[in-house]
Write a protein that holds these residues in place. Structure first.
Motif, short mmCIF file in Angstrom:
data_model
loop_
_atom_site.label_atom_id
_atom_site.label_comp_id
_atom_site.label_asym_id
_atom_site.label_seq_id
_atom_site.Cartn_x
_atom_site.Cartn_y
_atom_site.Cartn_z
N ARG B 4 20.75 -18.14 5.43
CA ARG B 4 19.30 -17.95 5.47
C ARG B 4 18.81 -17.34 4.18
N HIS B 7 15.21 -17.60 3.55
CA HIS B 7 14.38 -17.41 4.73
C HIS B 7 13.18 -16.51 4.44
N LEU B 20 10.79 -11.34 14.92
CA LEU B 20 10.49 -12.76 15.01
C LEU B 20 10.63 -13.20 16.46
N SER B 46 14.26 -13.18 18.45
CA SER B 46 15.25 -13.65 17.46
C SER B 46 16.57 -12.91 17.64
N GLU B 99 10.77 -25.67 10.10
CA GLU B 99 11.45 -24.39 10.35
C GLU B 99 12.22 -24.44 11.67
N LYS B 177 14.28 -21.13 11.42
CA LYS B 177 13.96 -19.84 12.04
C LYS B 177 14.10 -19.94 13.55
N ILE B 209 18.47 -16.13 14.22
CA ILE B 209 17.60 -17.25 14.62
C ILE B 209 17.06 -16.97 16.03
#
Lengths: 246, 286
Positions: B4, B7, B20, B46, B99, B177, B209
């Motif tokens: 990532r 990211h 997230l 996430s 994403e 993501k 993620i």
């Protein structure tokens, strides 16, 4: 009737989406070459075979029907040339292409729909219609070249059949080919094939892209797309003949 | 190496300070007269493996497709880190989709492409990397999913488990993501299923993620269910984690979890063991 209008509406909305948000050129370029290989180069053998023998058959049929000694034998070449340029190559070969290339387009896109490959493209953020249909349209821009070769082979087939069949001498056949030649007829043939090429790329794509169901429905979609492509080609042929030759 | 790596470049805020997540608020979806989703609200965080479970026809596939934007909800909102999907324009939606990584039930690999072409596809499509950089990245990702020596093979030349690994590699190669998996274990043997589950969980943690998995595989539920949303007839019947699901008294979920003979027998054995334990304790006290 409403269903047909709905389908026509969806077809034009599809075309709008095909030209919307183009795919990156570095990705699109190999796709176009692949489609040229599959749709144009791959069709050459069958087109050449059919054109050559159709030209021969037209010449023999004309020769066998010319029983009046007052009609010059060069008419065999004239009739062959006119038939091949005006109708057999542009329209007849397009019908053949609707079966060969059209079925290939519908079944390949339909299989991608069934196996969720189109969903995968959409979820990634790819304009799937542009990615799948646009390269086919560009590849079929070359379709008039196929027809040019078809015309040459058709006339060559006619010459071989007429001369070696003993119906007419080579000189007389060549004189007949040159008789009353209008270059606009070649342009007319190319205008037709250019439009038929667009039809050949988009109608089968439409039927493949919007199909629902499984493997059996992919087969049904191919059949439906062939029928509709032929219908549209014949209708456009009629309209263009009225517009350009009348 | 951190997959990532870029990211944070895409984010307009610091991912360390803002958690997230995907937030679902009161989403409803009908097909004709049939109401499939009836006002579902939940959040998917996430770094966690979030599971949507339920019987066939409970609405979990529609829920996943609605989250992905394949279906448009009739009511309610879905927000991705504060970005409400329905408020985005067409280009913003396409950008958001870049994403997202998705592992389809049938893998949905492009069958005209080799394994490495499949994995390289999102990179070729959405980045300006050179061919060598792309191939390095593809090899690195294929290594991460423990798939070697299959680069030049076509999808129909590899096993179902390998196809799933390729699908996972394709889904994570562009640093998504959000990762969505639709029944990633379907059609796989139990051993391969466990390997795939572990792989998805490791990747989720490693790259932080937001992973949402649609499943009805009870092994997956118990093994990787850090957050579980149980749907029944289009309603959120229960939510919790893989420890809570074993202790819940919710009748619907007990029926769902213990619907297989194997789990029934395990439960009976556990209950018998518990009763024996209680009886032993009571004897001691007496």
């Amino acid at each position: 009737m409403i269903k047909i209008l709905d389908q026509i509406g969806r077809y034009f909305l599809m075309l709008k989406e095909v030209f919307n948000k183009p795919t990156k050129w570095v990705v699109m370029r190999p796709l176009i070459f692949k489609e040229v290989d599959d749709l144009i180069i791959g069709s050459m053998a069958i087109v050449a075979f059919i054109s050559f023998f159709i030209g021969g058959v037209v010449a023999i049929q004309t020769a066998l029907n010319l029983t009046n000694p007052l009609i010059p034998k060069s008419l065999i070449a004239f009739a062959t040339r006119q038939s091949v340029i005006l109708e057999f190559s542009p329209t007849f070969i397009s019908i053949i292409m609707a079966g060969r290339a059209g079925s290939y387009i519908t079944s390949s896109i339909g299989t991608m729909r069934v196996t969720e490959q189109i969903d995968a493209l959409e979820v990634m953020g790819v304009n799937s219609l542009n990615y799948l249909v646009f390269p086919k349209i560009i590849a079929l821009i070359l379709y008039p070249f196929v027809i040019a070769i078809s015309i040459c082979l058709g006339i060559m087939g006619g010459w071989l059949a007429a001369v070696y069949g003993g119906f007419v001498g080579s000189d007389e056949f060549i004189r007949g080919i040159q008789t009353d030649f209008h270059p606009f007829h070649i342009l007319y043939a190319f205008i037709k094939t250019f439009i038929f090429g667009f039809v050949l790329a988009t109608i089968p794509s439409f039927h493949g892209f919007y199909m629902k169901g499984g493997a059996l429905e992919v087969g049904k979609a191919s059949t439906t797309s062939f029928v509709w492509t032929c219908v549209v080609i014949i209708l456009i042929d009629y309209l263009l003949t009225q517009l350009l030759l009348s | 190496m951190d997959l990532r790596g870029n990211h944070t470049d895409r984010l307009s805020f610091n991912p360390v300070t803002i958690k997230l997540m995907i937030e679902v608020k009161d989403i409803e979806k009908s097909f004709g007269d049939s109401k499939v989703l009836k006002g579902i609200s939940t959040t998917f965080e996430s770094g966690k493996t979030n599971l949507i479970i339920g019987r066939s026809g409970s609405g979990k596939t529609v829920m996943l497709k609605t989250l992905l934007g394949i279906h448009t909800p009739d009511a309610g909102t879905i927000s991705f880190d504060g970005r409400i999907y329905s408020d985005l324009d067409k280009d913003e939606k396409r950008a958001l989709r870049t994403e997202i990584g998705m592992v389809f039930q049938g893998s949905a690999l492009f069958d005209s492409m080799t394994v490495e072409q499949n994995v390289a596809f999102p990179l070729r499509m959405f980045t300006n990397k050179r061919s060598k950089e792309i191939m390095d990245r593809v090899n690195e990702t294929l290594d991460r999913v423990n798939l070697k020596d299959a680069n030049k093979k076509f999808p129909n030349e590899i096993s179902g488990g390998m196809q799933k690994r390729v699908a996972i590699a394709r889904a994570i190669v562009n640093n998504p993501k959000y990762l969505f998996c639709d029944e990633p274990n379907s059609g796989l043997d139990p051993e391969t299923s466990i390997v795939i589950d572990k792989l998805v969980q490791e990747i989720t943690k490693e790259y932080n993620i937001t992973t949402v998995i649609n499943t009805h595989d009870m092994n997956s539920v118990l093994q990787i269910g850090e957050k579980i949303v149980f749907l029944k007839n289009g309603l959120k019947e229960w939510e919790g984690n893989n420890e809570e699901i074993l202790e819940t008294r919710n009748k619907s979920i007990v029926e769902f979890v213990y619907s297989s003979d194997l789990f029934k027998k395990v439960r009976e054995a556990l209950l018998a063991d518990e009763q024996e334990h209680h009886a032993h304790d009571n004897d001691k006290k007496a």
